[in-house]
Design an enzyme around this catalytic site. Structure first.
Site, PDB file in Angstrom:
ATOM      1  N   ASN A   1       0.802  -1.219   0.000  1.00 32.63           N
ATOM      2  CA  ASN A   1       0.000   0.000   0.000  1.00 32.63           C
ATOM      3  C   ASN A   1       0.838   1.274   0.000  1.00 32.63           C
ATOM      4  O   ASN A   1       0.433   2.283  -0.580  1.00 32.63           O
ATOM      5  CB  ASN A   1      -0.909   0.012   1.238  1.00 32.63           C
ATOM      6  CG  ASN A   1      -1.727   1.274   1.354  1.00 32.63           C
ATOM      7  OD1 ASN A   1      -2.566   1.565   0.515  1.00 32.63           O
ATOM      8  ND2 ASN A   1      -1.469   2.056   2.407  1.00 32.63           N
TER       9      ASN A   1
ATOM     10  N   ASP B   1      -0.204  -6.286   5.028  1.00 31.93           N
ATOM     11  CA  ASP B   1      -0.540  -5.084   5.785  1.00 31.93           C
ATOM     12  C   ASP B   1      -1.512  -4.198   5.005  1.00 31.93           C
ATOM     13  O   ASP B   1      -1.478  -4.150   3.773  1.00 31.93           O
ATOM     14  CB  ASP B   1       0.754  -4.316   6.079  1.00 31.93           C
ATOM     15  CG  ASP B   1       0.535  -3.083   6.921  1.00 31.93           C
ATOM     16  OD1 ASP B   1       0.091  -3.227   8.075  1.00 31.93           O
ATOM     17  OD2 ASP B   1       0.794  -1.971   6.425  1.00 31.93           O
TER      18      ASP B   1
ATOM     19  N   GLU C   1      -4.704  -7.905   6.348  1.00 30.43           N
ATOM     20  CA  GLU C   1      -5.148  -7.124   7.498  1.00 30.43           C
ATOM     21  C   GLU C   1      -6.291  -6.215   7.061  1.00 30.43           C
ATOM     22  O   GLU C   1      -6.098  -5.296   6.264  1.00 30.43           O
ATOM     23  CB  GLU C   1      -4.010  -6.273   8.056  1.00 30.43           C
ATOM     24  CG  GLU C   1      -4.439  -5.438   9.254  1.00 30.43           C
ATOM     25  CD  GLU C   1      -3.626  -4.175   9.449  1.00 30.43           C
ATOM     26  OE1 GLU C   1      -3.588  -3.667  10.584  1.00 30.43           O
ATOM     27  OE2 GLU C   1      -3.042  -3.674   8.464  1.00 30.43           O
TER      28      GLU C   1
END
Length: 608
Positions: free
Chosen positions: A167, A306, A340
């Site tokens: 990300n 993540d 996540e």
């Protein structure tokens, strides 16, 4: 309520041993570990910087100067403390004794050592501020040391899960407009790609049809990154990112900080971190190459992903199949990937959508975490657990997928389970705290899912809060904000080294881990809810052996009072034996078994 007698009773019933019981064939074997599916694993999550310092020569990561240059200050909770890969490798026997079969560690990639506003700086000890995705951070050790760790873990039959980030990168890109650390998000409608600085600005990126046309031809027309802000990259950092393509601002959204809602959840910077343009074909290809190389080069066994919900679904729809193909080609049949998707409620419908639309194979089970928190720590009754498990059908693949979800009680972001117990029960003494934390881990290690133990929980750590306050050192700490904490089940503090294999939580988790290993029903068996209610008291489920269909009854008492009664079981199962706790030998009537549970007690019963 004083609960010393309860603790003694639980310890006696459990017949806790100093050494683990015999391992099942799939466990502890370098030859067979890759044959285990994800639901077989007992995972240990660790921040390498906070676990063990095996080599003090790398504490400053090869950098010189004060803590704002090196990131090293073991007195401060937000800086490097010295833990490393060598230390983690040296403590594998400690993890093996706990029953751990897979190690998931926070990102080990090279990070920006320090960032943040003046006077509020902190370090990248946690691993989430990546500058170089191709090597370990020098504070943790070398690539050779990482490979040695993976080989050593595999040699003990343990899998290794890497924590990865697609990300964002470290905060390098700035903007000419506004406060350096308070850039407001500028939305697509007001600041389209076609104009510079807003809808009335000069025309740029002519012919670009928007980020939903994800072809190389379309994105070749996106050449100017200044559609929302005027991008600035400090001269000293213009080439700091690796691979080199990451240094080009065109591969970032450059729209300011996210509020984690609506459009900016996908397009905004995560607290200033440079948000990657994951719709861009070059970014998809680049991140795919980066993480495929870690599979082929090191032979790891899975990825924790993540900030997965802050990446567009189409990215995952390409990235996940590519990782699966790479791992299969490397002979890794059960490469486990879990995203996540942060939530603070027990509604698994929200996190389930990411297994359907985004095609993530699994997600961290935040719904489980919240349900156990409400049930065991907050005394909200047991129906929340039943309703949460009823929602397992919502995942892609339904209940079979739910069995592979990593379940957990607390973590390095939200805080420790023991903290939640203490907050909800401020007058609880150490015995009650220990009993509640044991009960939570009993649910974690016997109910469906792949349980994750957060480093330090097995030593009774109690965090003061989330984030930096929940990242205590396992080796002897000199961080005052950690060392004044009262731990559970011990007179030690975090100023002491905490690798005590006689700690009651270490022994309890080790005992349950071995029962889980030796009982296929607790790893792979279907789960049927038997009893729950609006108040504290009995929560019961049956789990069934995937080969023989033998029934195992799990009973949990969330009340501070002893309880008794009848619980539903399968009609043919008339005789029962005790694995843990106390079980009736025969049913009272076909399909009805009597039970007695002490306050905050737990039993495992096996149909004969």
């Amino acid at each position: 309520m004083m609960m010393t007698s309860l603790i003694a009773a639980l310890a006696s019933a459990a017949q806790i041993q100093e050494t683990p019981t015999a391992e099942a064939p799939l466990f502890g074997s370098a030859e067979t570990y890759r044959g285990r599916p994800p639901q077989d694993e007992i995972v240990y999550f660790v921040l390498p910087d906070r676990f063990e310092n095996g080599d003090t020569s790398n504490d400053r990561g090869g950098l010189t100067g004060d803590r704002l240059e090196t990131g090293y200050d073991p007195t401060a909770k937000g800086f490097f403390h010295g833990g490393d890969l060598k230390g983690l490798t040296e403590r594998l026997s400690y993890l093996e004794g706990l029953g751990v079969t897979a190690i998931w560690f926070a990102p080990i990639f090279q990070n920006k050592a320090v960032q943040g506003p003046r006077g509020e700086e902190s370090a990248g000890y946690h691993g989430y501020w990546v500058t170089d995705f191709t090597r370990p951070d020098a504070h943790f050790g070398s690539m050779d040391e990482f490979k040695a760790f993976v080989d050593a873990a595999h040699g003990r039959g343990m899998k290794v899960y890497m924590d990865i980030i697609t990300n964002h990168t470290a905060d390098v890109i700035g903007y000419e407009q506004g406060d350096e650390f308070a850039y407001h998000y500028r939305p697509l409608a007001d600041y389209p790609y076609s104009t510079r600085g807003g809808i009335d600005g000069e025309r740029i990126n002519e012919g670009f049809l928007g980020d939903h046309i994800r072809t190389e031809e379309n994105f070749a027309k996106l050449t100017n990154p200044n559609f929302a802000y005027d991008v600035v990259v400090p001269e000293a950092e213009k080439d700091v990112k690796v691979p080199a393509w990451l240094n080009d601002p065109i591969y970032y959204h450059n729209r300011g900080n996210s509020s984690f809602r609506n459009e900016d959840s996908l397009y905004g910077d995560f607290s200033g971190l440079d948000d990657l343009f994951t719709e861009h074909p070059r970014v998809v290809a680049g991140m795919t190459d980066i993480f495929a190389d870690w599979i082929t080069g090191v032979g790891i066994d899975g990825f924790r992903i993540d900030t997965a919900r802050h990446v567009n679904p189409e990215f995952w729809q390409q990235f996940i199949p590519a990782m699966e193909a790479t791992s299969e080609a490397e002979g890794i049949p059960h490469f486990h990937m879990f995203g996540e998707v942060y939530r603070d409620d027990s509604d698994n419908g929200y996190i389930a959508q990411y297994t359907r639309r985004d095609k993530l194979p699994a997600v961290l089970d935040f719904a489980f975490q919240q349900a156990v928190r409400e049930t065991v720590a907050m005394d909200k009754g047991t129906e929340v657990l039943a309703y949460m498990f009823a929602g397992d059908v919502l995942y892609e693949g339904g209940e079979a997928t739910a069995m592979t979800l990593p379940t957990f009680l607390g973590n390095h972001d939200m805080g420790r389970f023991s903290q939640f117990v203490r907050e909800a029960n401020p007058d609880a003494d150490d015995a009650e705290m220990l009993a509640r934390v044991k009960l939570g881990h009993s649910m974690l290690l016997t109910l469906r899912g792949s349980p994750v133990i957060y480093s330090g929980d097995e030593q009774g750590f109690v965090s003061d809060g989330g984030d930096q306050l929940a990242r205590e050192d396992m080796f002897a700490s000199i961080t005052d904000v950690y060392n004044d904490n009262d731990l559970i089940g011990t007179d030690a503090t975090t100023a002491d080294e905490n690798f005590d294999v006689a700690h009651p939580l270490y022994r309890w988790i080790g005992l349950l881990s071995n029962i889980r290993k030796e009982t296929p029903a607790l790893r792979r068996g279907r789960q049927v809810t038997r009893a729950y209610g609006a108040e504290t008291g009995l929560f019961a489920v049956s789990r069934f052996d995937p080969e023989t269909d033998r029934e195992y009854l799990l009973m949990f008492n969330t009340s501070e009072e002893a309880i008794s009664g009848q619980v539903l079981v399968e009609v043919p199962n008339e005789e029962w034996t005790t694995i843990l706790g106390k079980c009736a030998a025969k049913v009272s009537a076909p399909g009805s078994l009597s039970y007695e549970l002490p306050a905050l007690g737990f039993s495992i019963c096996e149909a004969r």
